[in-house]
Scaffold this motif. Sequence first.
Motif, PDB file in Angstrom:
ATOM      1  N   MET A 187       0.824  -1.205   0.000  1.00  0.00           N
ATOM      2  CA  MET A 187       0.000   0.000   0.000  1.00  0.00           C
ATOM      3  C   MET A 187       0.862   1.260   0.000  1.00  0.00           C
ATOM      4  O   MET A 187       0.508   2.263  -0.612  1.00  0.00           O
ATOM      5  N   VAL A 188       1.987   1.198   0.701  1.00  0.00           N
ATOM      6  CA  VAL A 188       2.919   2.330   0.683  1.00  0.00           C
ATOM      7  C   VAL A 188       3.472   2.527  -0.726  1.00  0.00           C
ATOM      8  O   VAL A 188       3.528   3.650  -1.244  1.00  0.00           O
ATOM      9  N   ALA A 189       3.870   1.428  -1.356  1.00  0.00           N
ATOM     10  CA  ALA A 189       4.386   1.504  -2.734  1.00  0.00           C
ATOM     11  C   ALA A 189       3.313   2.000  -3.694  1.00  0.00           C
ATOM     12  O   ALA A 189       3.579   2.836  -4.571  1.00  0.00           O
ATOM     13  N   LEU A 245      13.126   3.309   3.349  1.00  0.00           N
ATOM     14  CA  LEU A 245      13.035   4.678   2.848  1.00  0.00           C
ATOM     15  C   LEU A 245      13.770   4.843   1.520  1.00  0.00           C
ATOM     16  O   LEU A 245      13.317   5.592   0.647  1.00  0.00           O
ATOM     17  N   LEU A 246      14.903   4.150   1.356  1.00  0.00           N
ATOM     18  CA  LEU A 246      15.642   4.227   0.098  1.00  0.00           C
ATOM     19  C   LEU A 246      14.796   3.698  -1.061  1.00  0.00           C
ATOM     20  O   LEU A 246      14.707   4.329  -2.128  1.00  0.00           O
ATOM     21  N   LEU A 247      14.178   2.548  -0.867  1.00  0.00           N
ATOM     22  CA  LEU A 247      13.325   1.983  -1.910  1.00  0.00           C
ATOM     23  C   LEU A 247      12.133   2.880  -2.205  1.00  0.00           C
ATOM     24  O   LEU A 247      11.714   3.024  -3.359  1.00  0.00           O
ATOM     25  N   LEU A 248      11.608   3.507  -1.169  1.00  0.00           N
ATOM     26  CA  LEU A 248      10.472   4.401  -1.355  1.00  0.00           C
ATOM     27  C   LEU A 248      10.851   5.609  -2.214  1.00  0.00           C
ATOM     28  O   LEU A 248      10.114   5.999  -3.124  1.00  0.00           O
ATOM     29  N   VAL A 249      12.021   6.184  -1.941  1.00  0.00           N
ATOM     30  CA  VAL A 249      12.497   7.322  -2.730  1.00  0.00           C
ATOM     31  C   VAL A 249      12.740   6.904  -4.182  1.00  0.00           C
ATOM     32  O   VAL A 249      12.383   7.628  -5.117  1.00  0.00           O
ATOM     33  N   PRO A 290       8.163  -2.113 -12.704  1.00  0.00           N
ATOM     34  CA  PRO A 290       9.030  -1.577 -11.643  1.00  0.00           C
ATOM     35  C   PRO A 290       8.390  -1.614 -10.264  1.00  0.00           C
ATOM     36  O   PRO A 290       9.094  -1.735  -9.257  1.00  0.00           O
ATOM     37  N   LEU A 291       7.061  -1.513 -10.196  1.00  0.00           N
ATOM     38  CA  LEU A 291       6.402  -1.542  -8.890  1.00  0.00           C
ATOM     39  C   LEU A 291       6.643  -2.864  -8.177  1.00  0.00           C
ATOM     40  O   LEU A 291       6.681  -2.907  -6.938  1.00  0.00           O
ATOM     41  N   THR A 292       6.805  -3.950  -8.927  1.00  0.00           N
ATOM     42  CA  THR A 292       7.049  -5.256  -8.316  1.00  0.00           C
ATOM     43  C   THR A 292       8.315  -5.236  -7.474  1.00  0.00           C
ATOM     44  O   THR A 292       8.333  -5.754  -6.351  1.00  0.00           O
ATOM     45  N   TYR A 293       9.380  -4.632  -7.991  1.00  0.00           N
ATOM     46  CA  TYR A 293      10.651  -4.590  -7.261  1.00  0.00           C
ATOM     47  C   TYR A 293      10.532  -3.720  -6.016  1.00  0.00           C
ATOM     48  O   TYR A 293      11.138  -4.018  -4.976  1.00  0.00           O
ATOM     49  N   THR A 294       9.726  -2.659  -6.103  1.00  0.00           N
ATOM     50  CA  THR A 294       9.505  -1.836  -4.924  1.00  0.00           C
ATOM     51  C   THR A 294       8.748  -2.611  -3.863  1.00  0.00           C
ATOM     52  O   THR A 294       9.104  -2.599  -2.678  1.00  0.00           O
ATOM     53  N   THR A 295       7.702  -3.290  -4.272  1.00  0.00           N
ATOM     54  CA  THR A 295       6.844  -3.992  -3.316  1.00  0.00           C
ATOM     55  C   THR A 295       7.590  -5.109  -2.590  1.00  0.00           C
ATOM     56  O   THR A 295       7.536  -5.201  -1.356  1.00  0.00           O
ATOM     57  N   ILE A 296       8.295  -5.953  -3.345  1.00  0.00           N
ATOM     58  CA  ILE A 296       9.002  -7.051  -2.682  1.00  0.00           C
ATOM     59  C   ILE A 296      10.157  -6.511  -1.843  1.00  0.00           C
ATOM     60  O   ILE A 296      10.482  -7.078  -0.791  1.00  0.00           O
ATOM     61  N   GLY A 297      10.759  -5.413  -2.272  1.00  0.00           N
ATOM     62  CA  GLY A 297      11.835  -4.811  -1.483  1.00  0.00           C
ATOM     63  C   GLY A 297      11.320  -4.200  -0.192  1.00  0.00           C
ATOM     64  O   GLY A 297      11.909  -4.398   0.879  1.00  0.00           O
ATOM     65  N   LEU A 298      10.226  -3.454  -0.275  1.00  0.00           N
ATOM     66  CA  LEU A 298       9.643  -2.850   0.935  1.00  0.00           C
ATOM     67  C   LEU A 298       9.174  -3.928   1.909  1.00  0.00           C
ATOM     68  O   LEU A 298       9.343  -3.800   3.120  1.00  0.00           O
ATOM     69  N   ARG A 299       8.592  -4.988   1.371  1.00  0.00           N
ATOM     70  CA  ARG A 299       8.098  -6.072   2.228  1.00  0.00           C
ATOM     71  C   ARG A 299       9.265  -6.754   2.952  1.00  0.00           C
ATOM     72  O   ARG A 299       9.177  -7.050   4.144  1.00  0.00           O
ATOM     73  N   ALA A 300      10.353  -6.976   2.237  1.00  0.00           N
ATOM     74  CA  ALA A 300      11.526  -7.596   2.860  1.00  0.00           C
ATOM     75  C   ALA A 300      12.173  -6.656   3.864  1.00  0.00           C
ATOM     76  O   ALA A 300      12.595  -7.083   4.947  1.00  0.00           O
ATOM     77  N   ALA A 301      12.251  -5.370   3.521  1.00  0.00           N
ATOM     78  CA  ALA A 301      12.864  -4.397   4.430  1.00  0.00           C
ATOM     79  C   ALA A 301      12.060  -4.236   5.711  1.00  0.00           C
ATOM     80  O   ALA A 301      12.622  -3.958   6.780  1.00  0.00           O
ATOM     81  N   ALA A 302      10.744  -4.437   5.619  1.00  0.00           N
ATOM     82  CA  ALA A 302       9.886  -4.254   6.791  1.00  0.00           C
ATOM     83  C   ALA A 302       9.867  -5.465   7.706  1.00  0.00           C
ATOM     84  O   ALA A 302       9.839  -5.317   8.937  1.00  0.00           O
TER      85      ALA A 302
END
Length: 268
Positions: free
Chosen positions: A79-81, A158-162, A221-233
């Motif tokens: 949802m953040v992504a 935060l890096l992935l979000l930016v 590209p959203l896929t890489y953000t989502t899996i990255g944010l999920r792993a980072a969290a």
Amino acid sequence: MAVKRIRQLPLQTIVLDSFTVFWGDWLDLRVRIPQVAASGLVSPLIYILAFGLGLGSSIDQVTEPSAGDNYLEFILPGMVALSSMVISFGGTTFSICGDRLFSKTFEEMLLLPVHPLSLHLGKMLAGVVRGLMTAASVILVAVLFTGQVWSFINPLFLLLLVLNCSVFAGLGVIVGLNVKSLESVGLFNNFLIVPMSFLGGTFFDPMTLPLALKVIVFLLPLTYTTIGLRAAAYQPIAVFPWYSIPILLAVAIALSFVGAYQFSHQQD
């Protein structure tokens, strides 16, 4: 020609000019901070209530998510992504379209004695700020639901979000420079952003898909953000998908050069 001109200018000049262009947008943006922060919050809240709390309670009875303690926690990084993507793209596109098609002030910006890459980066930075404002609202909601503050504000998250905001703000700049009407913006939104919202791994784990579908999903590209944010969290750093960072960075850089080329050939 555009690449040759970029090499002739010091990087410091390009960066300073980018912030100059950004400052012009910021003067307008700062008086609308609450509106911008809340504008992309409605859809994620509906998804959280409908999928996370509604459908999620049934899913939790039959399976365990690959990340997080329950399905609600699983979709919160998505949802953040999602919110940052929608506002970074939409806000940037409509801002440029408004200047080009309605206020007719876009020509004045093209006359600025700055490099085309600076014009793109300045507009992109404004889109990044819009996306981060809305993402901050969704992060607050995620923290309230989970009580896990560090999960959503750690450096990797935060890096992935930016980077995600940079990718879709850069895409928004390019679309804003090329569309001829607001109806055209709606077409891009319906055929690009909306499908990506559901296919970008926000509601499911892309790793569980069949190979053919996995190939399609990992082109987004959203896929890489989502899996990255999920792993980072939720996951240990040892299993973090480090490939997501250079991929998003490469896409953002590629879009920057395309945007610079568009600005150098723009005629309005």
